[in-house]
Design an enzyme around this catalytic site. Structure first.
Site, PDB file in Angstrom:
ATOM      1  N   ASN A   1     -17.344 -28.609 -13.667  1.00 51.11           N
ATOM      2  CA  ASN A   1     -17.523 -28.849 -15.105  1.00 51.11           C
ATOM      3  C   ASN A   1     -18.956 -29.271 -15.371  1.00 51.11           C
ATOM      4  OD1 ASN A   1     -14.915 -28.298 -15.935  1.00 51.11           O
ATOM      5  ND2 ASN A   1     -14.264 -30.427 -16.044  1.00 51.11           N
TER       6      ASN A   1
ATOM      7  N   HIS B   1      -9.358 -23.933 -20.598  1.00 54.60           N
ATOM      8  CA  HIS B   1     -10.532 -23.081 -20.331  1.00 54.60           C
ATOM      9  C   HIS B   1     -10.276 -21.630 -20.767  1.00 54.60           C
ATOM     10  CE1 HIS B   1     -12.689 -26.110 -17.815  1.00 54.60           C
ATOM     11  NE2 HIS B   1     -11.472 -26.500 -17.544  1.00 54.60           N
TER      12      HIS B   1
ATOM     13  N   HIS C   1     -10.015 -20.952  -7.524  1.00 57.17           N
ATOM     14  CA  HIS C   1      -9.093 -21.889  -6.886  1.00 57.17           C
ATOM     15  C   HIS C   1      -9.888 -22.892  -6.064  1.00 57.17           C
ATOM     16  CE1 HIS C   1      -5.872 -23.687  -4.725  1.00 57.17           C
ATOM     17  NE2 HIS C   1      -4.966 -22.826  -5.151  1.00 57.17           N
TER      18      HIS C   1
HETATM   19 FE1  HDE Z   1      -8.905 -27.197 -13.909  1.00 58.30          FE
HETATM   20  N1  HDE Z   1      -7.502 -25.805 -14.316  1.00 58.30           N
HETATM   21  N2  HDE Z   1      -7.479 -28.569 -13.624  1.00 58.30           N
HETATM   22  N3  HDE Z   1     -10.303 -28.691 -13.754  1.00 58.30           N
HETATM   23  N4  HDE Z   1     -10.333 -25.917 -14.323  1.00 58.30           N
HETATM   24  C1  HDE Z   1      -7.722 -24.531 -14.691  1.00 58.30           C
HETATM   25  O1  HDE Z   1      -6.625 -22.633 -13.786  1.00 58.30           O
HETATM   26  C2  HDE Z   1      -6.179 -28.304 -13.414  1.00 58.30           C
HETATM   27  C3  HDE Z   1     -10.072 -30.008 -13.492  1.00 58.30           C
HETATM   28  C4  HDE Z   1     -11.672 -26.117 -14.233  1.00 58.30           C
HETATM   29  O2  HDE Z   1     -13.113 -20.123 -15.587  1.00 58.30           O
HETATM   30  C5  HDE Z   1      -6.472 -23.697 -14.706  1.00 58.30           C
HETATM   31  O3  HDE Z   1      -6.794 -20.367 -13.758  1.00 58.30           O
HETATM   32  C6  HDE Z   1      -5.464 -29.509 -13.079  1.00 58.30           C
HETATM   33  C7  HDE Z   1     -11.269 -30.682 -13.118  1.00 58.30           C
HETATM   34  C8  HDE Z   1     -12.386 -24.951 -14.655  1.00 58.30           C
HETATM   35  O4  HDE Z   1     -11.185 -19.425 -14.817  1.00 58.30           O
HETATM   36  C9  HDE Z   1      -5.390 -24.675 -14.217  1.00 58.30           C
HETATM   37  C10 HDE Z   1      -6.394 -30.499 -13.132  1.00 58.30           C
HETATM   38  C11 HDE Z   1     -12.242 -29.725 -13.184  1.00 58.30           C
HETATM   39  C12 HDE Z   1     -11.412 -24.034 -15.003  1.00 58.30           C
HETATM   40  C13 HDE Z   1      -6.188 -25.946 -14.014  1.00 58.30           C
HETATM   41  C14 HDE Z   1      -7.648 -29.918 -13.456  1.00 58.30           C
HETATM   42  C15 HDE Z   1     -11.618 -28.498 -13.586  1.00 58.30           C
HETATM   43  C16 HDE Z   1     -10.145 -24.653 -14.785  1.00 58.30           C
HETATM   44  C17 HDE Z   1      -6.220 -23.004 -16.013  1.00 58.30           C
HETATM   45  C18 HDE Z   1      -6.172 -31.971 -12.930  1.00 58.30           C
HETATM   46  C19 HDE Z   1     -13.746 -29.883 -12.928  1.00 58.30           C
HETATM   47  C20 HDE Z   1     -11.630 -22.649 -15.548  1.00 58.30           C
HETATM   48  C21 HDE Z   1      -6.421 -21.540 -15.773  1.00 58.30           C
HETATM   49  C22 HDE Z   1      -5.848 -32.331 -11.650  1.00 58.30           C
HETATM   50  C23 HDE Z   1     -14.091 -30.249 -11.593  1.00 58.30           C
HETATM   51  C24 HDE Z   1     -11.749 -21.662 -14.443  1.00 58.30           C
HETATM   52  C25 HDE Z   1      -6.648 -21.408 -14.365  1.00 58.30           C
HETATM   53  C26 HDE Z   1     -12.029 -20.288 -14.997  1.00 58.30           C
HETATM   54  C27 HDE Z   1      -8.920 -24.016 -14.988  1.00 58.30           C
HETATM   55  C28 HDE Z   1      -5.606 -27.062 -13.545  1.00 58.30           C
HETATM   56  C29 HDE Z   1      -8.819 -30.682 -13.614  1.00 58.30           C
HETATM   57  C30 HDE Z   1     -12.368 -27.290 -13.776  1.00 58.30           C
HETATM   58  C31 HDE Z   1      -4.208 -24.876 -15.138  1.00 58.30           C
HETATM   59  C32 HDE Z   1      -3.995 -29.618 -12.786  1.00 58.30           C
HETATM   60  C33 HDE Z   1     -11.432 -32.143 -12.713  1.00 58.30           C
HETATM   61  C34 HDE Z   1     -13.900 -24.775 -14.711  1.00 58.30           C
HETATM   62  O5  HDE Z   1      -4.837 -24.275 -13.014  1.00 58.30           O
END
Ligand code: HDE
Length: 753
Positions: A203, A131, A395
């Protein structure tokens, strides 16, 4: 629709205050930088920083611990009329370093030089690992009160207003990548509630590639550019992505969403949002329900065509970012309803046979309707991209009392990941004190010190229990609105690295999605799979993915196989007998056209009679008119926003042709390859290309007066969605009606029933 703001008013005030401004007219289209038009000559009279543009907002001015300061938001920005050091000492010169004579070496004692260069050297921070490419906006959320029976969360109370910051994003690309790539979109919302911040990190697709967070690095490594050549950027059309999803078949459902039109949204304003996981709500009586969160856009769900998405990658890589900000600036504030599917909280955590802890499954809306609980309006663009959009930190564990997590193994892993990544990305443990992250509820934690600590904590006892600080802080109880960890029973079971058996079905809902699509949407899906797999080098990967598609649908599989020149395999599991969910289709309904762009082609030789009136009517209808002419400046006193050389069809939702301009002097293929479009010499070939591309992308096209001749030359008269009006108003009215359906779908005859 919220009230529109008078677009020029702010500029006018600033112009008056700033004194001299250029006498050239600034085009009154959204997007001009700065809150006042610049003078031609460099300004010489000192004055303070100009105010932000009228549509810009900034984080509320709070102390690092959440107390309102009452200061204007500009208090967080630069102050005063004179250049200073970071310590406020006024400076005489920033254009020359301090040297031992004009030809001598730079002196180490030049503090200003060292400060300026050192700070510059450290301007960049790590981009998000996923992202990275995003766009943010401020807004307000108003609760309907309909959720009051199921949750104690105060911000959902009837009429309660809560400030929000939303960040939309793509997943795979780097921070500078194009907006319109085929990908999932992030839709993360920070609600600054007075009971603590709530982050709904969602999402635009309701399912995810994996069922267990431990697989997240795997899917992302597969989707990111290949490690050896670092290509391709921001896309899934490559071997490693398809290698993974064809082997790890739980990814097939999300992959189908990506291959559908949902993967290439027309606008962030036209996307749904989904919390993906099941959450648990708890009310004041301690009763619980399970819910899935949905954002429903007021403008409907709409997409680009694949060719538009590709062209935009070059013509306007910032297309979604620009679209969001221009719409807000024009007063067409994007709106969504927040809704929940409410599901009984049973020990099995299933609904209609669907495992609610499996993030690769949806609950069809026909089985559990989405019930609206509040409205989100985005009404301010950020003042500073880095401070707000880049530094915002979401978060999934930021929850107010009344909302709790479930044991979805993907959600459980996310609860760990977000802080962990932010520690590196934002350089230490105090990122919640960055202005955009500051809560709007009083903070009284026992977290101390660390890099970039901005709070000045009093007291000597940041520990519990203590007597030296009078026992402060005290734990809260129910009466004081404490967070509720719902006391869910955890079943006794042996430790295991395993999924529940119910997670094993990887194909039935992929088929459900496919069967829910209209014919034209199916054509697009076939096209997308064929394109993406066609970009893979290895036949084994194509064959393996075809084997997956065989388990989804024989028609889909046969069509993609034909495009790849491969035989269609037989299914390895029985095809699921599933009922389609019509709510998943984007086609067949009508929606408001707010914030849409309407291109208007004019011919300076024929005059612009009626054009100004049409422009005003477009604005009155909540849309944005963009005048397209052979040259810049003005035509008949109207400012030109695009020329035949700078404009491209993909920037417009609909086209109006008010004249038949003869080839302009720069209509030379050597200057502008677009001028090589074939057509009669009487009309500028770039105008014909504009019409033909709009036609090809099934956009509404209207003309009046001499403009009708252009439609005739382009050979499109009499085809669906092409209107020759008696007047500009006539043509616009017809085009506006057509825009309600997003596209003229009849121009896309489909072969797949
Ligand atoms: Fe994320 N995801 N994600 N994700 N995610 C991040 O956090 C992660 C997942 C989503 O505009 C990170 O600060 C794991 C699902 C959005 O700042 C990180 C898993 C969904 C955004 C991270 C998922 C999301 C992130 C990267 C699997 C939809 C952007 C930078 C378990 C429900 C937020 C950060 C923004 C961002 C981890 C899966 C949505 C790496 C480990 C499912 C919208 O922490």
């Amino acid at each position: 629709m919220s009230a529109r703001k008078p677009a020029r008013a702010v500029k006018d005030v600033v112009e008056a205050a700033a004194g001299k401004v250029a006498d050239v007219l600034t085009p009154d289209a959204p997007g001009a930088p700065g809150s006042a038009p610049p003078p031609v000559a460099e300004p010489t009279t000192p004055h303070g920083p100009l105010p932000p543009k009228g549509e810009q907002g900034a984080p509320d001015t709070r102390s690092p611990t959440g107390a309102p300061t009452g200061a204007p938001t500009t208090a967080n920005g630069q102050q005063g009329a004179y250049l200073t050091t970071s310590q406020g000492a006024r400076l005489r010169d920033t254009d020359h370093s301090l040297k031992a004579g004009p030809r001598g070496p730079i002196l180490l004692q030049d503090h200003h030089f060292r400060e300026k260069i050192t700070h510059f050297d450290h301007e960049r921070i790590p981009e998000r690992v996923v992202h990275a490419r995003g766009t943010g906006a401020h807004g307000v959320f108003v609760g309907y009160g309909t959720a009051e029976p199921i949750t104690r969360a105060g911000f959902l109370a009837r009429g309660r207003e809560t400030e929000v910051f939303v960040r939309f994003s793509t997943v795979l690309g780097s921070r500078g990548s194009a907006d319109t790539v085929r990908d999932t979109r992030g839709f993360a919302t920070k609600f600054y509630t007075d009971e603590g911040t709530f982050d709904l990190v969602a999402n635009n697709m309701p399912v995810f590639f994996i069922q267990d967070a431990i697989k997240f690095p795997d899917i992302i490594h597969a989707g990111k550019p290949h490690p050896d050549r670092e290509i391709p950027q921001a896309q899934s059309a490559h071997d490693t992505f398809w290698d993974f999803v064809s082997l790890h078949t739980e990814a097939q459902h999300h992959t189908m969403w990506n291959m559908s039109d949902r993967g290439i949204p027309r606008s962030y304003r036209m996307m749904e949002g989904f919390g993906v996981h099941t959450f648990r709500l708890v009310n004041a009586a301690g009763e619980t329900v399970l819910v899935k969160f949905h954002w429903k856009p007021q403008l409907g769900v709409h997409s680009l065509t694949w060719e538009e998405a590709q062209l935009l990658g070059g013509v306007d890589p910032d297309f979604h970012r620009r679209d969001l900000y221009d719409a807000i600036e024009a007063g067409a504030y994007p709106e969504w309803e927040l809704g929940v599917q409410v599901l009984p909280d049973t020990p099995e955590e299933t609904f209609a046979g669907i495992d609610l802890l499996d993030p690769t499954k949806i609950v069809p809306e026909e089985l559990a309707p989405v019930q609206p609980i509040g409205r989100l309006t985005l009404n301010r663009t950020p003042t500073n991209f880095f401070a707000e959009t880049e530094q915002v930190a979401f978060h999934v564990g930021h929850l107010p009392p009344g909302i709790d997590v479930t044991n979805d193994p993907l959600l459980q892993g996310r609860l760990f990941s977000y802080v962990d990544t932010q520690l590196t990305r934002l350089g230490g443990p105090n990122f919640s004190q960055i202005p955009v992250n500051r809560p709007h509820a009083p903070v009284n934690d026992m977290l101390r010190d660390g890099f970039h600590q901005q709070a000045v904590h009093a007291g000597v006892a940041p520990y519990r229990p203590n007597s030296l600080d009078g026992g402060n802080p005290f734990p809260a109880g129910d009466a004081e609105g404490a967070f509720v960890d719902v006391p869910v029973t955890v079943a006794q079971a042996p430790k295991a690295r395993a999924n529940p058996a119910s997670f094993d079905d990887h194909f039935s809902q992929v088929r459900l999605f496919w069967l829910s699509m209209s014919a034209v949407e199916r054509e697009h899906i076939v096209r997308a799979y064929t394109f993406e797999l066609g970009k893979c080098y290895h036949q084994a990967i194509r064959e393996r993915q075809l084997a997956c598609l065989a388990n989804v649908d024989p028609v889909l599989c046969a069509q993609v196989a034909a495009g790849l020149g491969l035989p269609a395999p037989e299914p390895t599991v029985p095809l699921a007998d599933v009922a389609p969910s019509p709510a998943l289709s984007q086609v067949g309904r009508e929606w408001p056209a707010d914030g849409r762009t309407v291109g208007i082609v004019v011919d300076p030789d024929a005059g612009v009679d009626g054009v100004g009136q049409v422009q005003r009517a477009v604005i009155a209808a909540g849309m944005v008119p963009l005048l397209i002419a052979p040259h810049g400046g003005t035509v008949g006193g109207l400012p030109v926003q695009r020329t035949f050389a700078t404009g491209r069809s993909v920037e417009f939702d609909a086209l109006l042709v008010a004249g038949a301009p003869a080839p302009a002097p720069d209509a030379l293929p050597a200057r502008d390859a677009k001028a090589g479009a074939p057509g009669p010499a009487a009309v500028d070939p770039r105008v014909l290309l504009l019409v033909q591309e709009c036609w090809r992308h099934a956009k509404a096209i209207g003309a009046w007066g001499p403009g009708v001749a252009v439609l005739e030359s382009a050979g499109v008269v009499g085809t669906p969605g092409v209107v020759a009006g008696d007047s500009g108003d006539d043509a616009l009215a017809a085009v506006q009606r057509l825009l309600a359906a997003h596209r003229v779908w009849e121009r896309f005859p489909a072969s797949l029933a």
